[in-house]
Scaffold this motif. Structure first.
Motif: not given
Length: 451
Positions: A86-90, A96-97
């Motif tokens: 989950h932390e890697q996804g965030i 990316a932003i």
């Protein structure tokens, strides 16, 4: 999850008790059997804790998944694995932003610079290097005021008042003229934008040169016209009476144009030089008495009540001629726009914020919508008022530029039908105090009161 964890822990304890009881039945040593099983269980727990600690240490350098295990520790490691994913996804979405923001700002022609709350450089785009000389990431971690070495920029940044943009030459190319804007965001961080306004700057210089040249060129023909008009009016008895009034009107308009040219030349001089050549303490109290006398002469028909309250020891560093021009403009404007038998009060005083001059009247007043534009060139609140008073429309523009050159600012307060207040504020560094023993020779700085 909590329920499964409790059940798993209870199951482990029951297994320890059952195993120790069975071993106790076989060996007849119940206490030692329980101790042996408990020690084995604790050893397994310590081993899993060691594996968890080692994995946490490795997480600082890599994103390795948690170790595999069964039972209760398997559930713990599975939960950590889910949190890790989950932390890697965030983190991936945030990166990316950030990448998109950096790519878009890198494509801008304007310089974009991010700084922390202390003014330490964090990141700048490509234009920041070409316009300001800021290299990212080489210069990251340094104070931006140490990288952009310009006294005006340091003063602007340290004051923290970013309502108005700052214009200055580029630190890496004097031919470029930049407009710098600083904005605060987040927890006090700074976002700085710098754009190339060289074209606008050159157009402004051309405008100033044009006005100055035209003003100079018009002085000669205007002098000739005014001279002939004066000669004709001196022999008015020899002129046809029907020409007398037109000649008088022509002389009035020539005089008005002469004042206009003088104001334009003065304004051009103020704009093209940054600071007065003479920066000696000026006796403001004596100057105001002289201006008051001139104002009484100007208002002889209206019979204004003009009062003056001034500190004779309070002096101001700067150009006497420029300060006289600014202060007389304020006082004469009060005379022009105050009805007959009105009151005008002039006050010159100081406090911990610096020195202040206030010109207050009970005249016709000005609506709030006009106040922000009063210092613009040729701005008229009412065209009929200008024709009645004969003003040039440049008086307050001159006041503004004189104050800027003397590190001051103009505050305007007015209510229609109640009157107006024009207050000039000067910094303590511009103020000096005349000593009591030799007021004309010895001066003390107001901030330190030292010689």
């Amino acid at each position: 999850m909590n329920q499964n964890w409790r059940m798993g822990l209870a199951r482990h304890l029951l297994l320890v008790l059952a195993g120790s009881l069975l071993l106790g039945i076989l060996s007849g040593q119940y206490g030692w059997s329980f101790a042996a099983f408990l020690a084995a269980y604790l050893a397994r727990v310590l081993y899993q804790l060691y594996r968890l600690h080692r994995w946490l240490q490795q997480q600082r350098q890599s994103d390795e998944p948690p170790p595999e295990a069964s039972g209760l520790w398997g559930e713990v490691f599975d939960s950590l694995y889910q949190l890790q994913r989950h932390e890697q996804g965030i983190r991936g979405r945030l990166q990316a932003i950030i990448d998109r923001v950096q790519e878009s700002t890198a494509a801008l022609k304007d310089a974009v610079v991010f700084m922390d709350s202390n003014g330490v450089l964090e990141w700048g785009n490509n234009a920041a290097q070409s316009l300001l000389g800021l290299r990212s990431p080489q210069d990251s971690g340094q104070m931006v005021t140490n990288l952009v070495r310009h006294p005006a920029f340091k003063e602007y940044f340290d004051k923290g008042k970013y309502h108005e943009p700052l214009e200055l030459p580029s630190p890496i190319d004097d031919q470029l003229h930049l407009q710098i804007t600083v904005t605060r965001y987040g927890n006090g961080e700074h976002l700085m934008l710098a754009r190339d306004v060289t074209h606008l700057h050159l157009l402004e210089l051309m405008r100033k040169d044009f006005v100055a040249n035209v003003s100079h060129e018009l002085r000669t023909p205007l002098t000739v016209i005014a001279g002939y008009l004066e000669t004709l009016l001196e022999h008015a008895d020899e002129i046809n009476p029907r020409w007398l009034k037109p000649l008088q009107r022509m002389e009035q308009q020539a005089e008005r144009m002469r004042h206009l040219l003088e104001d334009l030349l003065l304004l051009t001089k103020l704009e093209t030089t940054s600071y007065p050549a003479s920066n000696q303490p000026v006796k403001i109290e004596q100057m105001l008495h002289s201006i008051k006398s001139d104002a009484l002469s100007l208002s002889a028909e209206k019979q204004h009540r003009i009062t003056l309250e001034a500190d004779p020891k309070l002096l101001l560093k700067g150009s006497e001629s420029e300060l006289r021009s600014a202060f007389s403009n304020l006082v004469f404007n009060a005379v022009k726009y105050t009805p007959a038998e009105g009151e005008i009060h002039i006050r010159w005083w100081s406090n911990e914020q610096g020195a202040h001059l206030c010109v207050q009247d009970n005249g016709i007043g000005i609506e709030n919508g006009h106040l922000p534009r009063l210092t613009e060139r040729f701005y008229r609140v009412d065209s009929s008022r200008a024709s009645n008073t004969g003003g040039t429309g440049l008086g307050l523009a001159i006041v503004k530029h004189v104050l800027l050159r003397h590190r001051g600012k103009l505050e305007i307060q007015s209510l229609p039908g109640k009157g107006s207040q024009f207050i000039c504020h000067f910094l303590p560094t511009q103020v000096a105090i005349a000593s009591e023993d030799r007021p004309t020779e010895r001066l003390k700085n107001r901030t330190g009161l030292g010689e």
